[in-house]
Design a protein around this motif. Structure first.
Motif, PDB file in Angstrom:
ATOM      1  N   ASP A 151       0.649  33.295  14.781  1.00 29.85           N
ATOM      2  CA  ASP A 151       2.095  32.711  14.330  1.00 29.85           C
ATOM      3  C   ASP A 151       2.559  33.161  13.101  1.00 29.85           C
ATOM      4  N   ARG A 152       1.576  33.978  12.551  1.00 23.75           N
ATOM      5  CA  ARG A 152       2.115  34.749  11.338  1.00 23.75           C
ATOM      6  C   ARG A 152       3.021  35.678  11.516  1.00 23.75           C
ATOM      7  N   TYR A 153       3.329  36.287  12.892  1.00 30.33           N
ATOM      8  CA  TYR A 153       4.087  37.274  13.130  1.00 30.33           C
ATOM      9  C   TYR A 153       5.443  36.581  14.126  1.00 30.33           C
ATOM     10  N   SER A 154       5.877  35.490  13.864  1.00 26.97           N
ATOM     11  CA  SER A 154       6.946  35.147  14.589  1.00 26.97           C
ATOM     12  C   SER A 154       8.044  35.419  14.169  1.00 26.97           C
ATOM     13  N   LEU A 155       9.054  35.832  14.908  1.00 22.31           N
ATOM     14  CA  LEU A 155      10.572  36.427  14.175  1.00 22.31           C
ATOM     15  C   LEU A 155      11.227  35.340  13.829  1.00 22.31           C
ATOM     16  N   PHE A 156      11.261  34.480  14.557  1.00 25.56           N
ATOM     17  CA  PHE A 156      12.334  33.414  14.273  1.00 25.56           C
ATOM     18  C   PHE A 156      11.312  31.774  14.600  1.00 25.56           C
ATOM     19  N   ASN A 157      11.304  31.296  13.577  1.00 19.76           N
ATOM     20  CA  ASN A 157      10.845  29.876  13.688  1.00 19.76           C
ATOM     21  C   ASN A 157      11.554  28.847  13.060  1.00 19.76           C
ATOM     22  N   CYS A 158      11.474  27.626  13.716  1.00 15.75           N
ATOM     23  CA  CYS A 158      12.504  26.660  13.285  1.00 15.75           C
ATOM     24  C   CYS A 158      11.748  25.301  13.473  1.00 15.75           C
TER      25      CYS A 158
ATOM     26  N   ASN B 293      23.251  37.212  22.000  1.00 17.18           N
ATOM     27  CA  ASN B 293      23.578  38.461  21.738  1.00 17.18           C
ATOM     28  C   ASN B 293      23.020  39.294  20.873  1.00 17.18           C
ATOM     29  N   SER B 294      21.657  39.033  20.546  1.00 15.32           N
ATOM     30  CA  SER B 294      20.884  39.518  19.570  1.00 15.32           C
ATOM     31  C   SER B 294      19.901  40.161  20.273  1.00 15.32           C
ATOM     32  N   SER B 295      19.046  41.018  19.423  1.00 10.56           N
ATOM     33  CA  SER B 295      17.881  41.608  19.920  1.00 10.56           C
ATOM     34  C   SER B 295      16.534  41.126  19.006  1.00 10.56           C
ATOM     35  N   PHE B 296      15.434  41.061  19.610  1.00 11.88           N
ATOM     36  CA  PHE B 296      13.972  40.903  19.194  1.00 11.88           C
ATOM     37  C   PHE B 296      13.125  41.847  19.700  1.00 11.88           C
ATOM     38  N   SER B 297      12.617  42.549  18.891  1.00  8.19           N
ATOM     39  CA  SER B 297      11.845  43.532  18.996  1.00  8.19           C
ATOM     40  C   SER B 297      10.234  43.434  18.576  1.00  8.19           C
ATOM     41  N   ASP B 298       9.219  43.321  18.988  1.00 10.11           N
ATOM     42  CA  ASP B 298       7.821  43.352  18.425  1.00 10.11           C
ATOM     43  C   ASP B 298       7.480  41.889  17.997  1.00 10.11           C
ATOM     44  N   GLY B 299       6.494  41.930  16.990  1.00 15.53           N
ATOM     45  CA  GLY B 299       6.050  40.407  16.802  1.00 15.53           C
ATOM     46  C   GLY B 299       5.444  39.650  17.835  1.00 15.53           C
ATOM     47  N   SER B 300       5.041  38.548  17.401  1.00 23.15           N
ATOM     48  CA  SER B 300       4.182  38.020  18.499  1.00 23.15           C
ATOM     49  C   SER B 300       5.179  36.737  19.179  1.00 23.15           C
ATOM     50  N   ASN B 301       5.653  35.753  18.665  1.00 21.26           N
ATOM     51  CA  ASN B 301       6.501  35.103  19.263  1.00 21.26           C
ATOM     52  C   ASN B 301       8.105  35.434  18.712  1.00 21.26           C
ATOM     53  N   ALA B 302       8.995  35.624  19.527  1.00 23.39           N
ATOM     54  CA  ALA B 302      10.308  35.941  19.266  1.00 23.39           C
ATOM     55  C   ALA B 302      10.882  34.644  18.506  1.00 23.39           C
ATOM     56  N   LEU B 303      10.988  33.725  19.312  1.00 20.92           N
ATOM     57  CA  LEU B 303      11.800  32.509  19.118  1.00 20.92           C
ATOM     58  C   LEU B 303      10.666  31.286  19.437  1.00 20.92           C
ATOM     59  N   ASP B 304      10.623  30.443  18.393  1.00 21.04           N
ATOM     60  CA  ASP B 304       9.721  29.195  18.302  1.00 21.04           C
ATOM     61  C   ASP B 304      10.451  28.406  17.493  1.00 21.04           C
ATOM     62  N   PHE B 305      10.838  27.119  18.332  1.00 24.49           N
ATOM     63  CA  PHE B 305      11.576  26.081  17.770  1.00 24.49           C
ATOM     64  C   PHE B 305      11.470  24.853  18.568  1.00 24.49           C
ATOM     65  N   LYS B 306      11.841  23.884  17.802  1.00 25.46           N
ATOM     66  CA  LYS B 306      12.271  22.557  18.230  1.00 25.46           C
ATOM     67  C   LYS B 306      13.509  21.809  17.852  1.00 25.46           C
ATOM     68  N   GLY B 307      14.055  21.175  18.669  1.00 26.22           N
ATOM     69  CA  GLY B 307      15.388  20.584  18.367  1.00 26.22           C
ATOM     70  C   GLY B 307      16.332  19.971  19.692  1.00 26.22           C
ATOM     71  N   ASP B 308      17.661  19.838  19.199  1.00 27.52           N
ATOM     72  CA  ASP B 308      18.572  19.447  20.277  1.00 27.52           C
ATOM     73  C   ASP B 308      19.912  20.395  20.277  1.00 27.52           C
ATOM     74  N   SER B 309      20.442  20.457  21.616  1.00 26.59           N
ATOM     75  CA  SER B 309      21.709  21.005  21.858  1.00 26.59           C
ATOM     76  C   SER B 309      21.442  22.652  21.612  1.00 26.59           C
ATOM     77  N   ILE B 310      20.771  23.181  22.538  1.00 23.72           N
ATOM     78  CA  ILE B 310      20.225  24.580  22.135  1.00 23.72           C
ATOM     79  C   ILE B 310      20.754  25.568  23.012  1.00 23.72           C
ATOM     80  N   LEU B 311      21.428  26.751  22.425  1.00 23.35           N
ATOM     81  CA  LEU B 311      21.891  27.650  23.563  1.00 23.35           C
ATOM     82  C   LEU B 311      21.347  29.096  23.152  1.00 23.35           C
ATOM     83  N   ILE B 312      20.528  29.728  23.892  1.00 19.66           N
ATOM     84  CA  ILE B 312      19.695  31.139  23.867  1.00 19.66           C
ATOM     85  C   ILE B 312      20.635  31.667  24.941  1.00 19.66           C
ATOM     86  N   ALA B 313      21.539  32.871  24.447  1.00 17.02           N
ATOM     87  CA  ALA B 313      22.095  33.323  25.804  1.00 17.02           C
ATOM     88  C   ALA B 313      22.572  34.894  25.179  1.00 17.02           C
TER      89      ALA B 313
END
Length: 275
Positions: free
Chosen positions: A138-145, A155-175
């Motif tokens: 988890d020290r290497y997560s690129l985006f944590n919320c 329309n974004s790119s996520f290269s390397d690291g461990s977790n690219a996206l790690d989050f919790k919440g409502d009304s989420i769009l990942i596209a």
């Protein structure tokens, strides 16, 4: 509108000074920071901006391709960008890099963050980052919320690291994003609802094992994604759990996804609903 840049006519020389001035002065209208070309070797944090609940803050690189780079060396400073409870925030057309050996996080969103958008950006982490144990990975997560409501990552790119996206919440769009080289998980949505994952391309790491999409929200839509990797063991291309509990009328739709992965002894390709 304000300019961040490395030229004499810029309003601010870097992100840190712009953020500090915004915290000091507050805001009475939407604020847009236009970022000039070049590399910015820094980290910055943003919190407690008076007026932020009513107005938006945008950092936009336009077509100049600016890069924000930093390599933290301590757990307390493990981020390139840290957001502390700021709402109505936009990052567009920017590159972010953290290739530090020990602390490789990029975005660290603390507290409750509402109405956040990341669009047309590049996040580059440490190559071959560890994926176990969890406390190390988890020290290497690129985006944590911790809690994100109205989160859009497009329309974004996520290269390397461990977790690219790690989050919790409502009304989420990942596209329409690209994930490559993430050693643990590309997308991990923990008890989020409603959630839509659409049109993403997940390529996984060159070796080891990984998971593609973990979705535990409801209603949940996972559609038109590609999960393609024939060199690393896939522990779950798509994993769906009812972590938050399904209610009457809740829907989970998984449709029109292309999956081509190696499935070894580490797990099945598609995980069903589970408790």
């Amino acid at each position: 509108d304000y300019q961040i840049g490395q030229t004499a006519n810029a309003d601010y020389p870097d992100f840190s000074s712009a953020a500090a001035d915004l915290e000091r002065r507050g805001m009475i209208c939407d604020i847009r920071f236009h970022v000039g070309k070049g590399s910015y070797n820094e980290q910055f944090s943003l919190s407690e901006v008076e007026g932020n609940g009513l107005y938006s803050i945008t950092f936009n690189g336009g077509g100049s391709n600016p890069q924000l780079e930093y390599s933290p060396n301590h757990a307390d400073s493990n981020y390139v960008v840290q957001i502390n409870g700021i709402d109505n925030l936009r990052f567009k057309n920017l590159g972010f890099t953290n290739e530090a050996a020990t602390y490789g996080a990029i975005f660290d969103l603390n507290g409750r963050v509402d109405n956040f958008q990341l669009k047309d950006c590049e996040l580059n982490g440490k190559s071959s980052a560890p994926n176990t144990p969890t406390s190390t990975a988890d020290r290497y997560s690129l985006f944590n919320c911790a809690i994100c409501d109205s989160l859009q990552i497009i329309n974004s790119s996520f290269s390397d690291g461990s977790n690219a996206l790690d989050f919790k919440g409502d009304s989420i769009l990942i596209a329409q994003n690209i994930f490559e080289g993430n050693t643990k998980t590309a997308i991990d949505a923990n008890n989020s609802s409603p959630v839509e994952f659409r049109g993403n391309r997940i390529l996984g790491p060159a070796a080891g094992n990984f998971k593609g999409i973990i979705g535990s929200g409801h209603p949940l839509l996972i559609a038109d994604n590609q999960i393609l990797n024939n060199t690393a063991d896939c522990r779950g291309a798509i994993e769906v759990t009812n972590f938050g509990g399904l209610n009457a009328g809740d829907t989970v739709r998984i449709e029109n996804n292309e999956i081509s992965v190696e499935v070894g002894v580490l797990g099945a390709l598609l995980f069903p609903l589970s408790s």
